[in-house]
Design a protein around this motif. Sequence first.
Motif, PDB file in Angstrom:
ATOM      1  N   THR A  93      43.273  -7.547  13.210  1.00 26.93           N
ATOM      2  CA  THR A  93      43.368  -8.201  14.518  1.00 26.93           C
ATOM      3  C   THR A  93      44.338  -7.491  15.454  1.00 26.93           C
ATOM      4  OG1 THR A  93      45.123  -9.718  13.824  1.00 26.93           O
ATOM      5  CG2 THR A  93      42.855 -10.426  13.453  1.00 26.93           C
ATOM      6  N   LEU A  94      45.271  -6.714  14.894  1.00 28.71           N
ATOM      7  CA  LEU A  94      46.229  -6.000  15.734  1.00 28.71           C
ATOM      8  C   LEU A  94      45.574  -4.922  16.581  1.00 28.71           C
ATOM      9  CD1 LEU A  94      49.246  -5.624  13.264  1.00 28.71           C
ATOM     10  CD2 LEU A  94      49.101  -7.124  15.263  1.00 28.71           C
ATOM     11  N   LYS A  95      44.333  -4.539  16.210  1.00 25.98           N
ATOM     12  CA  LYS A  95      43.611  -3.541  17.002  1.00 25.98           C
ATOM     13  C   LYS A  95      43.419  -3.993  18.451  1.00 25.98           C
ATOM     14  CE  LYS A  95      40.792  -1.815  13.122  1.00 25.98           C
ATOM     15  NZ  LYS A  95      39.391  -1.710  12.617  1.00 25.98           N
ATOM     16  N   GLY A  96      43.442  -5.288  18.670  1.00 29.81           N
ATOM     17  CA  GLY A  96      43.175  -5.812  20.017  1.00 29.81           C
ATOM     18  C   GLY A  96      44.396  -5.953  20.893  1.00 29.81           C
ATOM     19  N   TRP A  97      45.495  -5.283  20.544  1.00 25.42           N
ATOM     20  CA  TRP A  97      46.753  -5.461  21.280  1.00 25.42           C
ATOM     21  C   TRP A  97      46.630  -5.156  22.773  1.00 25.42           C
ATOM     22  CZ3 TRP A  97      48.928  -1.329  23.876  1.00 25.42           C
ATOM     23  CH2 TRP A  97      48.455  -0.068  23.524  1.00 25.42           C
ATOM     24  N   ALA A  98      45.699  -4.269  23.141  1.00 22.45           N
ATOM     25  CA  ALA A  98      45.593  -3.852  24.551  1.00 22.45           C
ATOM     26  C   ALA A  98      44.628  -4.709  25.363  1.00 22.45           C
ATOM     27  CB  ALA A  98      45.163  -2.384  24.627  1.00 22.45           C
ATOM     28  N   ILE A  99      43.931  -5.643  24.718  1.00 25.66           N
ATOM     29  CA  ILE A  99      42.926  -6.440  25.439  1.00 25.66           C
ATOM     30  C   ILE A  99      43.513  -7.164  26.650  1.00 25.66           C
ATOM     31  CG2 ILE A  99      41.360  -8.423  25.260  1.00 25.66           C
ATOM     32  CD1 ILE A  99      40.855  -7.600  22.347  1.00 25.66           C
ATOM     33  N   PRO A 100      44.678  -7.818  26.520  1.00 25.01           N
ATOM     34  CA  PRO A 100      45.183  -8.602  27.660  1.00 25.01           C
ATOM     35  C   PRO A 100      46.051  -7.828  28.642  1.00 25.01           C
ATOM     36  CG  PRO A 100      46.541  -9.025  25.749  1.00 25.01           C
ATOM     37  CD  PRO A 100      45.518  -8.007  25.328  1.00 25.01           C
ATOM     38  N   ILE A 131      42.996   3.706  26.573  1.00 24.56           N
ATOM     39  CA  ILE A 131      41.656   3.963  26.031  1.00 24.56           C
ATOM     40  C   ILE A 131      41.557   5.389  25.499  1.00 24.56           C
ATOM     41  CG2 ILE A 131      39.221   4.243  26.670  1.00 24.56           C
ATOM     42  CD1 ILE A 131      39.649   1.896  28.654  1.00 24.56           C
ATOM     43  N   ALA A 132      42.082   6.343  26.274  1.00 24.98           N
ATOM     44  CA  ALA A 132      41.984   7.758  25.883  1.00 24.98           C
ATOM     45  C   ALA A 132      42.775   8.056  24.613  1.00 24.98           C
ATOM     46  CB  ALA A 132      42.462   8.646  27.024  1.00 24.98           C
ATOM     47  N   PHE A 133      43.969   7.478  24.477  1.00 22.52           N
ATOM     48  CA  PHE A 133      44.857   7.835  23.366  1.00 22.52           C
ATOM     49  C   PHE A 133      44.690   6.942  22.128  1.00 22.52           C
ATOM     50  CE2 PHE A 133      47.178   9.839  26.892  1.00 22.52           C
ATOM     51  CZ  PHE A 133      47.392  11.085  26.344  1.00 22.52           C
ATOM     52  N   PHE A 134      44.294   5.692  22.328  1.00 23.42           N
ATOM     53  CA  PHE A 134      44.262   4.757  21.205  1.00 23.42           C
ATOM     54  C   PHE A 134      42.854   4.345  20.776  1.00 23.42           C
ATOM     55  CE2 PHE A 134      48.439   4.142  23.162  1.00 23.42           C
ATOM     56  CZ  PHE A 134      49.270   4.278  22.060  1.00 23.42           C
ATOM     57  N   TYR A 135      41.868   4.551  21.648  1.00 24.71           N
ATOM     58  CA  TYR A 135      40.524   4.081  21.319  1.00 24.71           C
ATOM     59  C   TYR A 135      39.491   5.198  21.336  1.00 24.71           C
ATOM     60  CZ  TYR A 135      42.487  -0.581  21.690  1.00 24.71           C
ATOM     61  OH  TYR A 135      43.251  -1.715  21.498  1.00 24.71           O
ATOM     62  N   SER A 136      39.932   6.423  21.177  1.00 23.19           N
ATOM     63  CA  SER A 136      39.011   7.552  21.049  1.00 23.19           C
ATOM     64  C   SER A 136      38.934   7.940  19.577  1.00 23.19           C
ATOM     65  CB  SER A 136      39.490   8.749  21.874  1.00 23.19           C
ATOM     66  OG  SER A 136      39.478   8.439  23.249  1.00 23.19           O
ATOM     67  N   THR A 137      37.716   8.131  19.077  1.00 17.24           N
ATOM     68  CA  THR A 137      37.529   8.431  17.649  1.00 17.24           C
ATOM     69  C   THR A 137      36.657   9.668  17.472  1.00 17.24           C
ATOM     70  OG1 THR A 137      35.611   6.942  17.569  1.00 17.24           O
ATOM     71  CG2 THR A 137      37.760   6.006  16.991  1.00 17.24           C
ATOM     72  N   GLY A 138      36.862  10.357  16.346  1.00 13.44           N
ATOM     73  CA  GLY A 138      36.028  11.509  16.009  1.00 13.44           C
ATOM     74  C   GLY A 138      36.040  12.586  17.058  1.00 13.44           C
ATOM     75  N   VAL A 186      32.104  14.705  27.820  1.00 14.45           N
ATOM     76  CA  VAL A 186      33.256  13.873  27.440  1.00 14.45           C
ATOM     77  C   VAL A 186      32.806  12.761  26.496  1.00 14.45           C
ATOM     78  CG1 VAL A 186      34.998  12.245  28.291  1.00 14.45           C
ATOM     79  CG2 VAL A 186      34.609  14.398  29.499  1.00 14.45           C
ATOM     80  N   HIS A 187      31.661  12.164  26.781  1.00 17.96           N
ATOM     81  CA  HIS A 187      31.117  11.119  25.913  1.00 17.96           C
ATOM     82  C   HIS A 187      30.867  11.658  24.509  1.00 17.96           C
ATOM     83  CE1 HIS A 187      27.884   8.625  24.139  1.00 17.96           C
ATOM     84  NE2 HIS A 187      28.471   7.642  24.769  1.00 17.96           N
ATOM     85  N   ALA A 188      30.299  12.854  24.432  1.00 23.33           N
ATOM     86  CA  ALA A 188      29.997  13.454  23.135  1.00 23.33           C
ATOM     87  C   ALA A 188      31.254  13.931  22.416  1.00 23.33           C
ATOM     88  CB  ALA A 188      29.031  14.631  23.316  1.00 23.33           C
ATOM     89  N   SER A 189      32.373  14.088  23.139  1.00 23.51           N
ATOM     90  CA  SER A 189      33.597  14.613  22.536  1.00 23.51           C
ATOM     91  C   SER A 189      34.353  13.579  21.710  1.00 23.51           C
ATOM     92  CB  SER A 189      34.529  15.152  23.623  1.00 23.51           C
ATOM     93  OG  SER A 189      35.138  14.085  24.336  1.00 23.51           O
ATOM     94  N   GLY A 190      33.982  12.302  21.862  1.00 21.54           N
ATOM     95  CA  GLY A 190      34.703  11.251  21.149  1.00 21.54           C
ATOM     96  C   GLY A 190      35.699  10.512  22.013  1.00 21.54           C
ATOM     97  N   ILE A 191      36.026  11.053  23.194  1.00 21.84           N
ATOM     98  CA  ILE A 191      36.857  10.343  24.163  1.00 21.84           C
ATOM     99  C   ILE A 191      35.961   9.424  24.968  1.00 21.84           C
ATOM    100  CG2 ILE A 191      38.301  10.618  26.220  1.00 21.84           C
ATOM    101  CD1 ILE A 191      39.292  13.229  25.098  1.00 21.84           C
ATOM    102  N   HIS A 192      36.432   8.208  25.242  1.00 23.77           N
ATOM    103  CA  HIS A 192      35.567   7.271  25.946  1.00 23.77           C
ATOM    104  C   HIS A 192      35.145   7.849  27.294  1.00 23.77           C
ATOM    105  CE1 HIS A 192      34.089   3.511  27.740  1.00 23.77           C
ATOM    106  NE2 HIS A 192      33.823   3.211  26.483  1.00 23.77           N
ATOM    107  N   GLU A 233      35.558  -4.625  23.122  1.00 28.46           N
ATOM    108  CA  GLU A 233      34.452  -3.975  22.409  1.00 28.46           C
ATOM    109  C   GLU A 233      34.938  -2.740  21.650  1.00 28.46           C
ATOM    110  OE1 GLU A 233      31.170  -3.101  24.924  1.00 28.46           O
ATOM    111  OE2 GLU A 233      30.753  -5.203  25.412  1.00 28.46           O
ATOM    112  N   LEU A 234      35.833  -1.981  22.267  1.00 36.91           N
ATOM    113  CA  LEU A 234      36.358  -0.795  21.598  1.00 36.91           C
ATOM    114  C   LEU A 234      37.221  -1.167  20.399  1.00 36.91           C
ATOM    115  CD1 LEU A 234      37.364   1.368  24.713  1.00 36.91           C
ATOM    116  CD2 LEU A 234      35.335   1.622  23.278  1.00 36.91           C
ATOM    117  N   SER A 235      37.885  -2.312  20.468  1.00 35.78           N
ATOM    118  CA  SER A 235      38.775  -2.745  19.388  1.00 35.78           C
ATOM    119  C   SER A 235      38.011  -3.230  18.170  1.00 35.78           C
ATOM    120  CB  SER A 235      39.704  -3.862  19.881  1.00 35.78           C
ATOM    121  OG  SER A 235      40.502  -3.438  20.953  1.00 35.78           O
ATOM    122  N   PHE A 236      37.008  -4.065  18.392  1.00 37.79           N
ATOM    123  CA  PHE A 236      36.370  -4.765  17.274  1.00 37.79           C
ATOM    124  C   PHE A 236      34.882  -4.465  17.112  1.00 37.79           C
ATOM    125  CE2 PHE A 236      39.810  -7.687  18.778  1.00 37.79           C
ATOM    126  CZ  PHE A 236      40.670  -7.467  17.715  1.00 37.79           C
TER     127      PHE A 236
END
Length: 430
Positions: free
Chosen positions: A136-143, A185-192, A233-239, A368-371
Amino acid sequence: MADRSPTIFTRSTYPEYRRILAILRAETVGGALLLIATVTALLWANSPAADAYFALRDFTIGYEPWHLELSLGHWASDGLLAVFFFLAGLELKREFVAGELRSPAKAVVPVAAAFGGVVIPALIYVLVNLGSAGETLKGWAIPTATDIAFALAVLAVINTHLPAALRTFLLTLAVVDDLIAIGIIAFFYSTGLQPLMLLAALVPLALFTFLVQKRVRSWYLLLPLAFATWGFVHASGIHATVAGVILGFAVPVAASGKKGEPAEGLAESFEHRLRPFSAGFAVPVFAFFSAGVALGGFDGMAAALQDPVAVGVIAALVIGKAVGVFGTTFLVTKTTRASLDPSISWIDLFGLALLAGIGFTVSLLIGELSFGSGSAHNDHAKVAILAGSLISALLAAIVLKARNRRYRLVAAEEARDDDGDGVPDVFARG
């Protein structure tokens, strides 16, 4: 010795005042459309035809080899929302180059308030979720984000004549808020992360930057380059919404000044063309696909509000945003020995801080990015975002409505033009 303490929330120049009012009008209309899209999604998602709504949201279209086989919901959040962030990039650059943020003395308060309005809600959310599962801590940035369109729609409904300086402060706060959210979003919610794709994005970005710096306005040249940058950018894994901001930063703010060139700067031209599309279509469509959640009646609502994610989001939006924005503004003002403009009082700032608790567009995206879309935590976060935003709006309406008579007097003073030159007298005196 004369008192040299700075005065904050003073009136800006008349051209800047008119520009801010034009933006606010567009965002107010956008807020109304956003509300309609949200209510429509909620009603459809909780109707006997709910399956049709979710089937539409999850309908896939695109071309997989380019990493673009996406559901309609993802096309809205990754694609359409990039237009919203492109405008955010334009607005932020304009604020730093020619707006309120170009002066450090004027910038320090809204920038500090924006950071306070991000940090305090995040801390409250984390404190609420410390004792629960780590997921649940993944959602820290939602609010952490303020939705300017919804906030201005609330102002329009309660019919306040908020002083121009406070409206400018609200817009600047929301713009800086968006920049912080983009960084999150760029630093905490980008994957792969795919470095080659990221490097490939630099090619169309460089060409786009070269053309706009030469004041090229041809959409058939700029749009394909912007889309290619977004795609890489979308294909790079960054939102992909980050691409919108980078493209916005590339656009020059000032007009070229050359003979025969339009007097309107390129950034202003793009803003006039794209803001109606963003506020009237892109953001409402995103809200339509993102806000739809099956509430499950009273029992479902009760279950959702027992989730620490929901509790943390509501507490952070309602309490954290108000404390963060108001507290930071108060602290910075007192530590710099600044004073409020005579037309402003601290209760006005408190009402505005409550209004900042209306988080929607970016909050839904980060949820959506969190969960993940369709997950229980994400659905509960949506319920909490709606509930927290509604509570914040009601509390702000109570405070600001009580001050409405005072606002009308200020607005009447700002509108006076006794000499008939088309410029209100308060700006001529300033």
